[in-house]
Write a protein that holds these residues in place. Sequence first.
Motif, PDB file in Angstrom:
ATOM      1  N   VAL A   1      43.278  -7.956  56.767  1.00  0.00           N
ATOM      2  CA  VAL A   1      42.806  -7.983  55.386  1.00  0.00           C
ATOM      3  C   VAL A   1      41.818  -9.133  55.204  1.00  0.00           C
ATOM      4  O   VAL A   1      41.947 -10.196  55.818  1.00  0.00           O
ATOM      5  CB  VAL A   1      43.965  -8.129  54.370  1.00  0.00           C
ATOM      6  N   ALA A   2      40.822  -8.905  54.367  1.00  0.00           N
ATOM      7  CA  ALA A   2      39.926  -9.958  53.913  1.00  0.00           C
ATOM      8  C   ALA A   2      40.329 -10.295  52.490  1.00  0.00           C
ATOM      9  O   ALA A   2      40.577  -9.404  51.667  1.00  0.00           O
ATOM     10  CB  ALA A   2      38.476  -9.489  53.957  1.00  0.00           C
ATOM     11  N   VAL A   3      40.413 -11.592  52.185  1.00  0.00           N
ATOM     12  CA  VAL A   3      40.933 -12.008  50.874  1.00  0.00           C
ATOM     13  C   VAL A   3      39.952 -12.944  50.178  1.00  0.00           C
ATOM     14  O   VAL A   3      39.225 -13.700  50.809  1.00  0.00           O
ATOM     15  CB  VAL A   3      42.303 -12.702  51.021  1.00  0.00           C
ATOM     16  N   THR A   4      39.980 -12.877  48.847  1.00  0.00           N
ATOM     17  CA  THR A   4      39.199 -13.775  48.011  1.00  0.00           C
ATOM     18  C   THR A   4      40.171 -14.573  47.159  1.00  0.00           C
ATOM     19  O   THR A   4      40.965 -13.983  46.401  1.00  0.00           O
ATOM     20  CB  THR A   4      38.256 -12.988  47.093  1.00  0.00           C
ATOM     21  N   PRO A   5      40.188 -15.893  47.269  1.00  0.00           N
ATOM     22  CA  PRO A   5      41.125 -16.704  46.470  1.00  0.00           C
ATOM     23  C   PRO A   5      40.954 -16.470  44.980  1.00  0.00           C
ATOM     24  O   PRO A   5      39.826 -16.235  44.491  1.00  0.00           O
ATOM     25  CB  PRO A   5      40.765 -18.152  46.842  1.00  0.00           C
ATOM     26  N   ALA A   6      42.043 -16.546  44.267  1.00  0.00           N
ATOM     27  CA  ALA A   6      42.021 -16.345  42.812  1.00  0.00           C
ATOM     28  C   ALA A   6      41.387 -17.570  42.126  1.00  0.00           C
ATOM     29  O   ALA A   6      41.472 -18.675  42.638  1.00  0.00           O
ATOM     30  CB  ALA A   6      43.425 -16.132  42.298  1.00  0.00           C
TER      31      ALA A   6
END
Length: 396
Positions: free
Chosen positions: A391-396
């Motif tokens: 998975v690729a994630v973007t911090p909140a």
Amino acid sequence: MTTRTLPDLFTWLEDARRTGVVHYDERQRAWLVLGHPEVTAVLGDPQRFSSDLGDLLPRQDDLELFRRGNFVQLDPPRHDTLRRLVSRAFTPRVVAGLAPRITTVTGELLDEVADAGRFDLIDDLAYPLPVIVIAELLGIPAADRTVFRRWADALFERPQAGPDEPLARMMDDDAVRTIAPVLREMNEYLLRHVRARRAAPGDDLTSGLVHAEADGERLDDEEIIGFVGLLLLAGHITTTATLGNTVATLDRHPDAAARLRADPGLLPDAIEEVLRLRTPFPRLARRATTDTTVGGMTVPAGDVVVAWLAAANRDPRVFADPARFDIGRSPNPHLTFGHGIHFCIGAPLARLEARIAMELLLRRYRTITVDTGAAVFRNPWVMLAPTKLPVAVTPA
């Protein structure tokens, strides 16, 4: 070798359902039970439909040893006696008391990949989280979790399983010979652990089993092996599957993911819907103990009956628009955790782990995008679960 996919399984199940919600399949040499009320009837009647398939299995010492305490494959009264011994470890109060530890472990695991921007959801969270929790509950070193994963992969990987594979072939001499070395290693490891706890008891479930009584008798070390092995494997693999399946499903339904970020209180229902749509263990086998009837069909004594949970969970008589992912579905009487005396004893723990982990994931990351081209899934005829889920994630 043919790669089995999830759409293949669901297409086959729907084709099979058109033949009848209960019918005999010549290729699988078993009765297929595909309807929700019919599966409920089979699982709810251990007198007519036995869980003990031991006489279908080849005689092999390692397998026999592991089966001794494996109450999933036992019938009453012995099943009831053994299950009572572990039921106290999974009461609602005990499970709820694990929430702080689950939260801590989840946070620590996510901290380890905090700066990566990309990680494997299974390797880095969905597998280690439940293994650490159940290992600590059993008093087993969680640091050995790579070994436990190798055991689970060997026992649950059956690439040949499919619509043309007789169930008996999955339990024949060749199949048992393939898994025997893993069973032997697991039995020896667990026996050392049990004996260590008998010599020096601790505050863990294994120590409790060592000193527990069943039918007025203490369990011997060899009998406890099946107990502990079952709890170790079953105690993590369903949560691992559920977490992976939930993230994979939300990736395909971004509107649902947005709703859950806005209202985390919807998570329990969303997880139940994932459990319904992607049933980790799609089928359970039983043996007819007498000539009997289910779904209007007469099943002769001794015949194998396969209760397809994955089909029952999509029965249009019970679930409106059954292929649709609906996080607000209510009621949702899915059979993912079974029914009757063999209802999954660890279901409350699996639900709690999945909820806490998903809460933290959705809180930490504004987006979680699955690399579908790199994802790897198990053979769905054996288990519906990813083994790799980058998975690729973007911090909140």
